[in-house]
Scaffold this motif. Structure first.
Motif, short mmCIF file in Angstrom:
data_model
loop_
_atom_site.label_atom_id
_atom_site.label_comp_id
_atom_site.label_asym_id
_atom_site.label_seq_id
_atom_site.Cartn_x
_atom_site.Cartn_y
_atom_site.Cartn_z
N ARG A 188 0.84 -1.20 0.00
CA ARG A 188 0.00 0.00 0.00
C ARG A 188 0.88 1.25 0.00
NH1 ARG A 188 -4.72 -1.90 -1.77
NH2 ARG A 188 -5.35 -3.76 -0.59
N LEU A 189 0.81 1.99 -1.10
CA LEU A 189 1.55 3.24 -1.25
C LEU A 189 0.57 4.36 -1.58
CD1 LEU A 189 4.55 1.95 -3.41
CD2 LEU A 189 4.53 2.39 -0.95
N PRO A 190 0.94 5.60 -1.32
CA PRO A 190 0.05 6.71 -1.68
C PRO A 190 -0.28 6.70 -3.17
CG PRO A 190 1.85 7.48 -0.28
CD PRO A 190 2.18 6.07 -0.66
N GLU A 191 -1.54 6.89 -3.50
CA GLU A 191 -1.97 6.89 -4.89
C GLU A 191 -1.87 8.29 -5.46
OE1 GLU A 191 -5.88 5.21 -4.86
OE2 GLU A 191 -5.12 3.15 -4.85
N ARG A 192 -1.10 8.42 -6.55
CA ARG A 192 -0.90 9.72 -7.18
C ARG A 192 -1.16 9.58 -8.67
NH1 ARG A 192 3.98 10.89 -7.58
NH2 ARG A 192 3.98 13.15 -7.35
N GLY A 193 -2.19 10.26 -9.15
CA GLY A 193 -2.52 10.20 -10.57
C GLY A 193 -2.09 11.45 -11.32
N PHE A 194 -1.09 12.16 -10.80
CA PHE A 194 -0.73 13.45 -11.37
C PHE A 194 -0.13 13.32 -12.77
CE2 PHE A 194 0.13 14.50 -6.67
CZ PHE A 194 -1.22 14.75 -6.46
N TYR A 195 0.72 12.32 -12.96
CA TYR A 195 1.33 12.16 -14.29
C TYR A 195 0.25 11.83 -15.33
CZ TYR A 195 3.94 10.02 -18.10
OH TYR A 195 4.42 9.68 -19.34
N TRP A 196 -0.65 10.90 -14.99
CA TRP A 196 -1.76 10.57 -15.90
C TRP A 196 -2.58 11.82 -16.20
CZ3 TRP A 196 -7.03 11.09 -15.42
CH2 TRP A 196 -7.82 10.42 -16.37
N ARG A 197 -2.83 12.63 -15.20
CA ARG A 197 -3.59 13.88 -15.38
C ARG A 197 -2.92 14.79 -16.40
NH1 ARG A 197 -5.21 18.02 -10.41
NH2 ARG A 197 -5.72 19.85 -11.69
N SER A 198 -1.59 14.81 -16.41
CA SER A 198 -0.86 15.72 -17.30
C SER A 198 -0.80 15.24 -18.74
CB SER A 198 0.57 15.93 -16.77
OG SER A 198 1.35 14.76 -16.94
N ILE A 199 -1.08 13.94 -18.99
CA ILE A 199 -0.96 13.43 -20.36
C ILE A 199 -2.28 13.00 -20.98
CG2 ILE A 199 1.43 12.69 -20.01
CD1 ILE A 199 0.42 9.80 -19.81
N SER A 200 -3.26 12.60 -20.19
CA SER A 200 -4.48 12.01 -20.73
C SER A 200 -5.45 13.08 -21.24
CB SER A 200 -5.18 11.17 -19.67
OG SER A 200 -6.45 10.72 -20.14
N GLY A 205 -4.37 16.50 -20.49
CA GLY A 205 -3.35 16.25 -21.49
C GLY A 205 -3.93 16.16 -22.89
N GLU A 206 -3.13 15.67 -23.83
CA GLU A 206 -3.57 15.60 -25.23
C GLU A 206 -3.56 14.20 -25.81
OE1 GLU A 206 -0.47 16.70 -28.34
OE2 GLU A 206 0.31 17.85 -26.62
N TRP A 207 -3.24 13.18 -25.00
CA TRP A 207 -3.06 11.84 -25.53
C TRP A 207 -4.25 10.95 -25.17
CZ3 TRP A 207 1.01 11.43 -28.72
CH2 TRP A 207 1.98 12.44 -28.63
N THR A 208 -4.76 10.24 -26.18
CA THR A 208 -5.87 9.31 -25.96
C THR A 208 -5.32 8.00 -25.41
OG1 THR A 208 -7.11 10.30 -27.78
CG2 THR A 208 -7.78 8.10 -27.06
N LEU A 209 -5.74 7.66 -24.19
CA LEU A 209 -5.23 6.46 -23.51
C LEU A 209 -6.36 5.48 -23.26
CD1 LEU A 209 -3.04 8.23 -20.79
CD2 LEU A 209 -2.33 7.48 -23.06
N ASP A 210 -6.07 4.20 -23.40
CA ASP A 210 -7.02 3.15 -23.04
C ASP A 210 -6.91 2.93 -21.54
OD1 ASP A 210 -8.17 0.57 -22.48
OD2 ASP A 210 -8.09 0.12 -24.62
N ALA A 211 -7.98 3.20 -20.81
CA ALA A 211 -7.94 3.12 -19.35
C ALA A 211 -7.64 1.71 -18.85
CB ALA A 211 -9.25 3.62 -18.76
N ALA A 212 -7.98 0.69 -19.65
CA ALA A 212 -7.68 -0.68 -19.23
C ALA A 212 -6.19 -0.97 -19.36
CB ALA A 212 -8.47 -1.67 -20.09
N PHE A 213 -5.54 -0.33 -20.34
CA PHE A 213 -4.11 -0.55 -20.57
C PHE A 213 -3.25 0.42 -19.77
CE2 PHE A 213 -4.87 -2.25 -25.18
CZ PHE A 213 -5.48 -3.37 -24.64
N ASP A 298 7.46 11.07 -19.48
CA ASP A 298 7.74 10.60 -20.84
C ASP A 298 8.02 11.84 -21.67
OD1 ASP A 298 7.74 9.72 -23.48
OD2 ASP A 298 6.24 8.17 -23.11
N VAL A 299 9.29 12.03 -21.98
CA VAL A 299 9.71 13.23 -22.69
C VAL A 299 8.91 13.44 -23.97
CG1 VAL A 299 11.68 14.26 -23.91
CG2 VAL A 299 12.03 13.15 -21.69
N PHE A 300 8.55 12.34 -24.64
CA PHE A 300 7.88 12.44 -25.93
C PHE A 300 6.35 12.53 -25.81
CE2 PHE A 300 12.00 10.46 -26.77
CZ PHE A 300 12.51 11.41 -27.64
N LEU A 301 5.87 12.76 -24.59
CA LEU A 301 4.47 13.10 -24.38
C LEU A 301 4.32 14.53 -23.86
CD1 LEU A 301 3.02 9.85 -22.73
CD2 LEU A 301 3.19 10.44 -25.16
N SER A 302 5.41 15.28 -23.83
CA SER A 302 5.39 16.65 -23.38
C SER A 302 4.64 17.53 -24.39
CB SER A 302 6.82 17.17 -23.20
OG SER A 302 7.58 16.32 -22.37
#
Length: 323
Positions: A188-200, A205-213, A298-302
């Motif tokens: 059990r670790l603190p849950e942080r979705g900040f990176y996902w927030r910045s890319i999805s 964000g601007e990238w279309t992500l499959d939430a299952a993947f 991910d540098v290439f998702l900036s």
């Protein structure tokens, strides 16, 4: 090999396969390839070159722009969704789970063989590219297979824990007994979705992500997985002695707070980039470290201007080391 139309659409095909690890267990992985649907093929004028991309943890390959970039550099592009990730997820299995990073060796080696077979003859150059945990896996595989790779490109590789090796050793002391007795136990670790927030594109964000993947909060951290990561990082710290040229791309800064702030739009919100930059020198004899202002984990998702600069630096390095 049975190549099928891929979820990324025209120009992309995928092929699922099984490979037996050193423990004898057969695991499913999926190789994705890019075949340009239009325009002249710049690769036909020179020797055959290819690149194999390895994704990070709780991730999969989806970056069409990255595939097009490598194709424009004269490389056939391939990406591997490793077992328990992305296209290779199986019902009833733990997403992202691996108990030993060497369990990936068989599928990476099989993928390299498939790349050779797909062109009728093996490529004269095979570059290996990895992001985050995939960067750690790529570096370890290249060190164990010194004749298989011509260049190594690492995009924010997870080579060390935050702070220093002391943090890694302390974590190992706590995790290793649990990993031996209850390998699949969830840590059990603190849950942080900040990176996902910045890319999805579902967030900011601007990238279309499959939430299952690529789940917003990542897959659960399990004891044996974390132990495997720590063991891999310890090997890097001792020095891998990789002979081929290595490029490490990193953000210029990290922002690892427990509360969202705007700096997370232009920094690495996952890793300690200064620690990674220092540890990168343990990889081999020829290591280039490029720090990119405003880059994400991910540098290439900036954002567009930042990743354009990252692509420019990567192209410059390719011209120097893969010409």
């Amino acid at each position: 090999m049975e190549w099928q139309s891929d979820i990324l659409g025209p120009g992309f095909e995928s092929c699922a396969f099984e490979a037996a690890g050193r423990d004898g267990v057969r695991r499913q992985a999926t190789l994705v390839r890019f075949t340009p649907p239009d325009g002249p093929d710049v690769r036909i004028a020179g020797p055959r070159r290819a690149v194999l991309f390895l994704h990070g943890w709780s991730d999969y390959f989806f970056n069409i722009e990255l595939a097009r970039f490598w194709d424009a550099q004269g490389f056939e592009f391939f990406a591997l969704d490793m077992h328990n990730h992305g296209r290779s997820l199986q019902p009833g299995t733990h997403g992202g789970y691996v108990a030993d990073l060497e369990n990936y060796d068989a599928e990476i080696g099989t993928a390299a063989g498939m790349i050779a077979e797909s062109g009728g003859a093996g490529p004269e150059q095979l570059a290996l590219m990895g992001h985050s945990t995939g960067g750690l896996v790529a570096a370890l595989w290249a060190s164990r297979n010194p004749d298989a790779v011509s260049q190594l490109v690492l995009n924010s590789p997870w080579l060390e824990m935050h702070g220093s090796a002391l943090v890694r050793r302390a974590a190992w002391t706590m995790v290793e007994p649990i990993a031996r007795l209850r390998p699949e136990a969830v840590i059990r670790l603190p849950e942080r979705g900040f990176y996902w927030r910045s890319i999805s594109s579902s967030a900011e964000g601007e990238w279309t992500l499959d939430a299952a993947f690529r789940p917003p909060l990542a897959f659960p951290v399990r004891a044996a997985w974390l132990s495997a990561i720590l063991a891999g990082q310890a090997k890097v710290a001792r020095g891998l002695g990789i002979e081929v040229p290595i490029l490490v791309l990193l953000s210029a800064a990290s922002e690892n707070g427990m509360v969202w702030n705007e700096e997370m739009r232009r920094t690495d919100a996952v890793l300690d980039v200064n620690t990674i930059a220092a540890r990168a020198l343990s990889l081999g004899r020829s290591v280039t470290v490029e720090r990119i202002d405003g880059a994400l984990h991910d540098v290439f998702l900036s954002r567009a201007d930042v990743r354009a600069e990252a692509y420019r630096r990567l192209a410059q390095w390719i011209r120097g080391y893969a010409a």
